[in-house]
Design an enzyme around this catalytic site. Structure first.
Site, PDB file in Angstrom:
ATOM      1  N   SER A 107      46.995  71.460  48.354  1.00  0.00           N
ATOM      2  CA  SER A 107      47.535  70.340  48.111  1.00  0.00           C
ATOM      3  C   SER A 107      46.961  68.982  48.850  1.00  0.00           C
ATOM      4  O   SER A 107      46.091  69.339  49.760  1.00  0.00           O
ATOM      5  CB  SER A 107      49.097  70.490  49.333  1.00  0.00           C
ATOM      6  N   TYR A 131      48.286  63.813  43.796  1.00  0.00           N
ATOM      7  CA  TYR A 131      48.989  62.652  43.512  1.00  0.00           C
ATOM      8  C   TYR A 131      48.105  61.467  43.236  1.00  0.00           C
ATOM      9  O   TYR A 131      47.492  60.770  44.012  1.00  0.00           O
ATOM     10  CB  TYR A 131      49.769  62.236  44.599  1.00  0.00           C
ATOM     11  N   THR A 157      50.378  66.248  40.030  1.00  0.00           N
ATOM     12  CA  THR A 157      51.697  66.301  40.058  1.00  0.00           C
ATOM     13  C   THR A 157      52.242  65.170  39.460  1.00  0.00           C
ATOM     14  O   THR A 157      51.962  64.105  39.893  1.00  0.00           O
ATOM     15  CB  THR A 157      52.161  66.698  41.458  1.00  0.00           C
ATOM     16  N   LYS A 220      51.272  69.291  36.521  1.00  0.00           N
ATOM     17  CA  LYS A 220      52.587  69.940  37.219  1.00  0.00           C
ATOM     18  C   LYS A 220      53.694  68.894  37.066  1.00  0.00           C
ATOM     19  O   LYS A 220      53.727  68.116  37.913  1.00  0.00           O
ATOM     20  CB  LYS A 220      52.024  70.244  38.630  1.00  0.00           C
ATOM     21  N   HIS A 244      59.439  70.859  41.250  1.00  0.00           N
ATOM     22  CA  HIS A 244      58.821  70.838  42.761  1.00  0.00           C
ATOM     23  C   HIS A 244      59.993  71.554  43.514  1.00  0.00           C
ATOM     24  O   HIS A 244      60.048  71.065  44.537  1.00  0.00           O
ATOM     25  CB  HIS A 244      59.010  69.226  42.900  1.00  0.00           C
TER      26      HIS A 244
HETATM   27  C1  LIG Z   1      57.198  72.532  51.938  1.00  0.00           C
HETATM   28  C2  LIG Z   1      56.623  72.537  50.485  1.00  0.00           C
HETATM   29  C3  LIG Z   1      55.638  71.537  50.502  1.00  0.00           C
HETATM   30  C4  LIG Z   1      55.276  70.926  49.029  1.00  0.00           C
HETATM   31  N1  LIG Z   1      54.237  70.185  48.794  1.00  0.00           N
HETATM   32  C5  LIG Z   1      53.713  69.935  47.733  1.00  0.00           C
HETATM   33  C6  LIG Z   1      52.633  69.171  47.557  1.00  0.00           C
HETATM   34  O1  LIG Z   1      51.992  68.529  48.378  1.00  0.00           O
HETATM   35  N2  LIG Z   1      52.313  68.700  46.413  1.00  0.00           N
HETATM   36  C7  LIG Z   1      52.967  69.327  45.139  1.00  0.00           C
HETATM   37  O2  LIG Z   1      52.421  68.996  44.156  1.00  0.00           O
HETATM   38  N3  LIG Z   1      53.930  70.217  45.327  1.00  0.00           N
HETATM   39  C8  LIG Z   1      54.580  70.462  46.574  1.00  0.00           C
HETATM   40  N4  LIG Z   1      55.450  71.233  46.558  1.00  0.00           N
HETATM   41  C9  LIG Z   1      56.159  71.997  45.517  1.00  0.00           C
HETATM   42  C10 LIG Z   1      55.302  73.129  45.160  1.00  0.00           C
HETATM   43  O3  LIG Z   1      54.099  72.991  44.667  1.00  0.00           O
HETATM   44  C11 LIG Z   1      56.253  74.128  43.852  1.00  0.00           C
HETATM   45  O4  LIG Z   1      56.532  73.352  42.963  1.00  0.00           O
HETATM   46  C12 LIG Z   1      57.416  74.713  44.583  1.00  0.00           C
HETATM   47  O5  LIG Z   1      57.471  74.994  45.969  1.00  0.00           O
HETATM   48  C13 LIG Z   1      57.959  75.899  43.699  1.00  0.00           C
HETATM   49  O6  LIG Z   1      59.050  76.540  44.273  1.00  0.00           O
HETATM   50  P1  LIG Z   1      59.209  77.620  45.065  1.00  0.00           P
HETATM   51  O7  LIG Z   1      58.941  77.205  46.377  1.00  0.00           O
HETATM   52  O8  LIG Z   1      60.363  78.070  44.796  1.00  0.00           O
HETATM   53  O9  LIG Z   1      58.157  78.675  44.871  1.00  0.00           O
HETATM   54  C14 LIG Z   1      55.931  71.507  47.952  1.00  0.00           C
HETATM   55  C15 LIG Z   1      57.033  72.476  48.081  1.00  0.00           C
HETATM   56  C16 LIG Z   1      57.343  72.896  49.465  1.00  0.00           C
HETATM   57  C17 LIG Z   1      58.574  74.027  49.458  1.00  0.00           C
HETATM   58  O1  LIG Z   2      56.914  67.850  50.573  1.00  0.00           O
HETATM   59  C1  LIG Z   2      56.627  68.043  49.418  1.00  0.00           C
HETATM   60  O2  LIG Z   2      57.435  68.354  48.534  1.00  0.00           O
HETATM   61  C2  LIG Z   2      55.586  67.152  48.868  1.00  0.00           C
HETATM   62  O3  LIG Z   2      55.188  67.241  47.715  1.00  0.00           O
HETATM   63  C3  LIG Z   2      54.787  66.317  49.793  1.00  0.00           C
HETATM   64  C4  LIG Z   2      54.075  65.311  49.147  1.00  0.00           C
HETATM   65  C5  LIG Z   2      53.319  64.586  50.220  1.00  0.00           C
HETATM   66  C6  LIG Z   2      53.279  64.578  51.310  1.00  0.00           C
HETATM   67  C7  LIG Z   2      53.958  65.669  51.943  1.00  0.00           C
HETATM   68  C8  LIG Z   2      54.648  66.354  51.202  1.00  0.00           C
END
Ligand SMILES: Cc1cc2nc3c(=O)[nH]c(=O)nc-3n(C[C@H](O)[C@H](O)[C@H](O)COP(=O)(O)O)c2cc1C
Ligand SMILES: O=C(O)C(=O)c1ccccc1
Length: 347
Positions: A107, A131, A157, A220, A244
């Site tokens: 990430s 991002y 994303t 994504k 997401h």
């Molecule tokens: C705690 C958390 C943080 C996430 N942070 C990001 C992120 O920084 N960038 C991003 O593109 N997606 C982020 N996502 C989305 C995940 O990449 C993904 O799309 C999603 O978790 C998939 O669903 P699942 O948790 O049911 O497997 C985050 C998801 C969670 C649960």
């Molecule tokens: O929490 C998230 O899902 C996420 O995508 C995110 C994005 C930037 C900073 C912290 C979390």
């Protein structure tokens, strides 16, 4: 204590170990969390119809994606803030992903710098999630860091022109990382910039990015067939069907339900991946039967990390791999490519 037998049991252990506000941050989603629930429910709604007497032999679970080999079709989705779950944070996750032979998407909001993730796990295959920042010079500096660290693809994303409203976080007052943690990839000189989710990002930025780097660019968060076609026109190398994890806009459909439309629109031109709600090997098999080239898991990895650190992530990935193998055998499939849409039926 008895070791967790599946992802759900890992979540229970993680919940006991995590600070309640951090558990809620990981588990929660936007609005009423309709989409969070829908992702898992959609897989449960699909029934399997195995083929019999195929003599398919022991199944092979490996896949090649954007030139990278993965031993199983389950990637580590990009998730923020791994040091909330374990002191080693993203380093532990990367080591476990390497041990499992799969790809970790780091990430942009990691709490360990991408260079340090790569150094901690030299065998890991890393992709970098981005991002796009409106300051394109800054975006370029981040891309250069990911390249220099050895990342082999960019995952952009595109579902975040703004922030999702997450009421659990508002209730808990969780709006920042604890003292001593930050988004290390956002360091710029002697400050750490905030991540901007900008409504100004457009297809033009994808073109700029494509010109900026030789790395393959995946998008994504594509949920419309017409946007998938548009992505192909802009030279994108892969698509992630993703909402997401229900954390951005609530009431999007489940990704398992969106997948067939995107796969049809893409027509095999590029790999289509899915994330959201994958908790079992049978979920992986269903997604691949509907045309996904692989899936990614977000929360399951965080549950493993919070429960047992690196070993917990390795266990979660290992369990999913075993479940995928067993599901393939029982479906009469020789590999994850040996599946067709007839395998699944709505129930
Ligand atoms: C705690 C958390 C943080 C996430 N942070 C990001 C992120 O920084 N960038 C991003 O593109 N997606 C982020 N996502 C989305 C995940 O990449 C993904 O799309 C999603 O978790 C998939 O669903 P699942 O948790 O049911 O497997 C985050 C998801 C969670 C649960
Ligand atoms: O929490 C998230 O899902 C996420 O995508 C995110 C994005 C930037 C900073 C912290 C979390």
């Amino acid at each position: 204590m008895r070791p967790p037998l599946n992802v759900r049991e890992f979540e229970e252990v993680a919940r006991d170990r995590l600070h309640p506000a951090h558990y809620d941050y990981f588990a929660g989603g936007a609005g009423d969390e309709t989409t969070v629930r829908a992702n898992e429910a959609a897989f449960a709604r699909l029934a399997l119809l195995p083929r019999v007497l195929r003599g398919a032999g022991e199944p092979r679970t490996g896949v090649t994606l954007l030139g990278d080999r993965a031993a199983m079709p389950v990637l580590v989705a990009p998730t923020a803030f791994h040091r909330l779950a374990d002191p080693e944070g993203e380093k532990a996750t990367a080591r476990a992903a390497a041990a499992a032979g799969t790809i970790m998407i780091v990430s942009m909001a990691s709490t360990v710098a991408v260079e340090d993730v790569a150094t901690a796990a030299p065998e890991a295959t890393l992709w970098f999630q981005l991002y796009v920042q409106p300051d394109m010079a800054f975006t370029e500096r981040i891309v250069r860091r990911a390249e220099a660290a050895g990342c082999t693809a960019l995952v952009v994303t595109v579902d975040s022109p703004g922030r999702g409203r997450r009421e659990r976080d508002l209730r808990n007052g969780f709006d920042d990382l604890p003292e001593g943690m930050c988004c290390e990839n956002l360091r710029d000189g002697d400050r750490v910039r905030p991540i901007v989710m900008s409504p100004d990002i457009s297809w033009r930025h994808i073109d700029l990015l494509r010109r900026m780097t030789e790395l393959p660019v995946a998008l994504k968060g594509v949920v419309r067939p017409a946007d998938a076609c548009r992505a192909l026109d802009h030279g994108v190398s892969a698509l992630f069907v993703s909402n997401h994890g229900g954390r951005q806009l609530d009431t999007l459909p489940a990704t398992a339900d969106l997948l067939p439309g995107i796969v049809a629109a893409v027509g095999g031109a590029v790999p289509v991946l899915l994330d959201g709600g994958v908790r079992r090997g049978v979920d992986v098999v269903k997604a691949m039967a509907l045309g996904a080239s692989a899936v990614a898991v977000g929360r399951p990895v965080l549950w493993g990390l919070a429960a047992e650190g690196e070993r917990g992530v390795a266990r979660v990935l290992g369990l999913l791999r075993e479940e995928v193998e067993r599901a393939l055998v029982l479906c009469g499939a020789a590999s994850a490519h040996d599946l067709d849409p007839e395998l699944v039926r709505p129930c």
